[in-house]
Design a protein around this motif. Structure first.
Motif, mmCIF file in Angstrom:
data_model
loop_
_atom_site.group_PDB
_atom_site.id
_atom_site.type_symbol
_atom_site.label_atom_id
_atom_site.label_comp_id
_atom_site.label_asym_id
_atom_site.label_seq_id
_atom_site.Cartn_x
_atom_site.Cartn_y
_atom_site.Cartn_z
ATOM 1 N N LEU A 171 0.758 -1.163 -0.137
ATOM 2 C CA LEU A 171 0.105 0.009 -0.235
ATOM 3 C C LEU A 171 0.867 1.624 0.090
ATOM 4 C CD1 LEU A 171 -2.666 -0.893 2.461
ATOM 5 C CD2 LEU A 171 -2.800 -1.194 0.059
ATOM 6 N N ASP A 200 -10.947 -6.068 0.201
ATOM 7 C CA ASP A 200 -11.792 -4.612 -0.254
ATOM 8 C C ASP A 200 -11.093 -3.418 0.489
ATOM 9 O OD1 ASP A 200 -13.123 -4.661 2.085
ATOM 10 O OD2 ASP A 200 -15.013 -5.132 0.888
ATOM 11 N N SER A 201 -11.518 -2.354 0.043
ATOM 12 C CA SER A 201 -10.834 -1.103 0.927
ATOM 13 C C SER A 201 -11.580 -0.740 2.039
ATOM 14 C CB SER A 201 -10.805 0.105 -0.010
ATOM 15 O OG SER A 201 -12.360 0.373 -0.438
ATOM 16 N N THR A 202 -12.150 -1.858 3.238
ATOM 17 C CA THR A 202 -12.699 -1.508 4.274
ATOM 18 C C THR A 202 -11.870 -1.672 5.638
ATOM 19 O OG1 THR A 202 -13.844 -3.424 4.332
ATOM 20 C CG2 THR A 202 -15.073 -1.706 3.173
ATOM 21 N N ASN A 225 -9.878 2.326 5.960
ATOM 22 C CA ASN A 225 -10.423 2.228 4.572
ATOM 23 C C ASN A 225 -9.248 1.703 3.575
ATOM 24 O OD1 ASN A 225 -13.179 2.834 5.359
ATOM 25 N ND2 ASN A 225 -12.264 5.088 5.508
ATOM 26 N N VAL A 226 -8.377 0.780 4.047
ATOM 27 C CA VAL A 226 -7.428 0.155 3.186
ATOM 28 C C VAL A 226 -7.655 -1.335 2.792
ATOM 29 C CG1 VAL A 226 -5.606 2.024 3.810
ATOM 30 C CG2 VAL A 226 -5.797 0.105 5.417
ATOM 31 N N GLN A 227 -6.829 -1.812 1.806
ATOM 32 C CA GLN A 227 -7.176 -3.194 1.538
ATOM 33 C C GLN A 227 -5.710 -4.057 2.219
ATOM 34 O OE1 GLN A 227 -7.727 -3.731 -2.733
ATOM 35 N NE2 GLN A 227 -8.192 -6.080 -2.792
ATOM 36 N N HIS A 230 -4.017 -7.784 0.212
ATOM 37 C CA HIS A 230 -3.983 -7.130 -1.134
ATOM 38 C C HIS A 230 -3.739 -8.238 -2.308
ATOM 39 C CE1 HIS A 230 -2.500 -4.309 -4.104
ATOM 40 N NE2 HIS A 230 -2.748 -3.329 -3.302
#
Length: 274
Positions: A171, A200-202, A225-227, A230
């Motif tokens: 990231l 997902d990005s939660t 709010n990051v994946q 990955h």
């Protein structure tokens, strides 16, 4: 905290290690804000003096040197030491200078998409040569949340010059969580990383520290709010690694020839009920 843990599974027993030069437990006395919702999945405290802490299938090291990984006396019990000497094939593991323990074959030490977990560990930098201007700026990785199958880590903590940083390489996130560790050389520092594992990005990372003399953890960095699981590193599961990984370092480049790090009281807790 004791009431919250009393009925939970722990591989190495429920006793809190009293390791460390100050002889004080490094479990979080006043930092159990989530104690009512966190259940203990795995404790690796080296209380019994064994390299695998009595946990079957715990990886101790893949390096072949006799002292690449060993148990040391620490306070009332024990801790694990990892050592890496550059330029010596005995301290090379999987093609790189490193010696690490890992939970890749321990069920309670694995994580999958959907898990919400807390990782805690204590670390002591042993006889650590500090950085001065002009030295190599290479960093040493001391703890990882790793995707299986040879993939990149989701996150790691590393020494960087005279600080300790949290990084998520997939990231491209990085934050300093200990600005200067020099006042704490030879002392136990404790770290906590809370992760919501999502594809997902939660997801989130929350990084806290408890330095010598402190009674509670301090939140140092939050990424929301990051994946966290990955797709750049596709894997069915992830696991933890701790020890010493010295990527890209060589004596020719002026890196410190030998490093030693101690770890103790590694814990995995389930936060999913929250």
């Amino acid at each position: 905290m004791a009431a919250a843990i009393a009925g939970t599974l722990t591989i190495a027993g429920l006793a809190t290690a009293q390791a460390g030069q100050d002889g004080v437990s490094r479990a979080s006395e006043g930092s159990c804000s989530s104690s009512s919702i966190a259940s203990n999945l795995l404790t690796i405290d080296y209380l019994n003096g064994q390299l695998n802490s009595g946990i079957p299938n715990l990886t101790t090291t893949h390096a072949t040197a006799a002292d690449a990984s060993y148990v040391v006396a620490s306070g009332a019990d024990h801790a694990v030491a990892h050592k890496v000497t550059l330029g010596d094939a005995g301290y090379v593991s999987d093609g790189a200078p490193r010696s690490e323990s890992a939970t890749n074959d321990v069920h309670e030490g694995k994580f999958v998409v959907g898990d919400k977990q807390r990782y805690e560990f204590s670390v002591l930098l042993k006889d650590w040569k500090t950085y001065v201007t002009g030295d190599s700026e290479s960093g040493d990785i001391i703890f990882q949340g790793k995707h299986a199958g040879g993939n990149s880590p989701s996150f790691y903590l590393m020494t960087k010059r005279n600080s300790i940083a949290f990084r998520s390489p997939t990231l491209n996130l990085q934050a300093t969580v200990v600005a200067d560790f020099r006042p704490h050389l030879g002392e136990w520092m404790r770290f906590r990383v809370d992760v919501s594992w999502t594809d997902d990005s939660t997801g989130y990372y929350k990084v806290s520290t408890r330095m010598p003399g402190e009674s509670q953890f301090t939140l140092r960095q939050t990424y929301e709010n990051v994946q966290t699981f990955h797709p750049e590193s596709p894997a069915d599961f992830g696991y933890l690694k701790w020890g010493l990984y010295r990527p890209g370092q060589t004596i020719e480049k002026g890196d410190v020839p030998t490093r030693i790090v101690y770890h103790d009281d590694i814990r995995v807790l389930d936060l999913s009920q929250g």
